[in-house]
Design an enzyme around this catalytic site. Sequence first.
Site, PDB file in Angstrom:
ATOM      1  N   GLU A 243      19.207 -17.137  57.588  1.00  0.00           N
ATOM      2  CA  GLU A 243      18.157 -17.747  58.478  1.00  0.00           C
ATOM      3  C   GLU A 243      18.406 -19.183  58.913  1.00  0.00           C
ATOM      4  O   GLU A 243      18.183 -19.214  60.289  1.00  0.00           O
ATOM      5  CB  GLU A 243      16.859 -17.655  58.035  1.00  0.00           C
ATOM      6  CG  GLU A 243      16.276 -16.288  57.334  1.00  0.00           C
ATOM      7  CD  GLU A 243      16.844 -15.750  55.853  1.00  0.00           C
ATOM      8  OE1 GLU A 243      16.577 -14.741  55.548  1.00  0.00           O
ATOM      9  OE2 GLU A 243      17.610 -16.510  55.600  1.00  0.00           O
TER      10      GLU A 243
ATOM     11  N   PHE B 259      10.848 -16.987  55.344  1.00  0.00           N
ATOM     12  CA  PHE B 259      12.267 -17.547  55.638  1.00  0.00           C
ATOM     13  C   PHE B 259      12.284 -18.472  56.787  1.00  0.00           C
ATOM     14  O   PHE B 259      13.124 -19.080  57.187  1.00  0.00           O
ATOM     15  CB  PHE B 259      13.209 -16.223  55.822  1.00  0.00           C
ATOM     16  CG  PHE B 259      13.026 -15.179  54.728  1.00  0.00           C
ATOM     17  CD1 PHE B 259      12.769 -15.787  53.411  1.00  0.00           C
ATOM     18  CD2 PHE B 259      12.902 -13.878  54.863  1.00  0.00           C
ATOM     19  CE1 PHE B 259      12.691 -14.890  52.239  1.00  0.00           C
ATOM     20  CE2 PHE B 259      12.824 -12.944  53.999  1.00  0.00           C
ATOM     21  CZ  PHE B 259      12.714 -13.316  52.757  1.00  0.00           C
TER      22      PHE B 259
END
Length: 312
Positions: free
Chosen positions: A58, A83
């Site tokens: 991410e 995330f």
Amino acid sequence: MSDVKKVATRDSYGQALKELGAVNPQVIVFDADLAGATKTGVFKKEFPDRFFDCGIAEGNMMSIAAGAATMGKIPFASTFAMFAAGRAFEQVRNAIGYTHLNVKIGATHAGISVGEDGATHQCNEDIALMRTIPGMVVINPCDDVEAKAAVFAAAEYVGPVYMRFGRLAVPVVNDEATYKFEIGKGVTLREGKDVTIIATGLCVSSALEAAEKLAADGVSAKVINIHTIKPLDEELVVAAAKETGKVVTVEEHSIIGGLGGAVCETLSAKAPTPVLRIGVQDTFGESGPAAKLLEKYKLDGNGVYEQVKAWL
């Protein structure tokens, strides 16, 4: 509200990206190996050459999106809220926020309504985190109509935008034919004189249900939908507080740093008013069916009604 159409705002996000992609060739989409869950797969199917799966990385995805923005593209970077706001916070802050790049973050599966995924995935802190980044716009739509409109508005806005979407299907409270979305402007859904209930996200429908129950008790509740938490519609908040003298905030987020925090910050400076913050009370969530969790944490219509009634 069982007879009302219900749609998960993550589905709205996917559909809006597909529609947006058809009219704006500069729109590209990044995902972190969750295209089926975030619904960006809908865009991928239509525009495979403009979709990029960054894998379970991410932070890298946010940095790549920042780079794409410097090339004139309008990147939408998508993953779960936990995330996007949590794991990738450093990259969002430094690569996107500090440089004020034109990146749109689509964060799905926010709040305790993620349900069975449990506390590790139920991000109740993302609004607070994103609010602290200078120049970051924070949007939390309440339903299908508003979510789609928010995606188009984000694409038109030049600068970083964080959008929060949910997994659970929620009632559609807005009329698509007449609804108009404007970043930074709240929407008054119901007039009232005894108390103002300011809600965001899926809790908007809970607030409306609570207002109906309060009306049966002789309490007139004004209901405001704040879809943009930053920049906050301070003018509307202050006017409502002065009009009713009491304010309640309702959010599927920690009461620390989210909508409640933003409203209290504004009112303490401009119109000191008693405020009840309804939300996740400085605790982690737990695994369970989404509807049952909303009921347990008193974020459903009846839970909001009981808390407001007791406070009044």
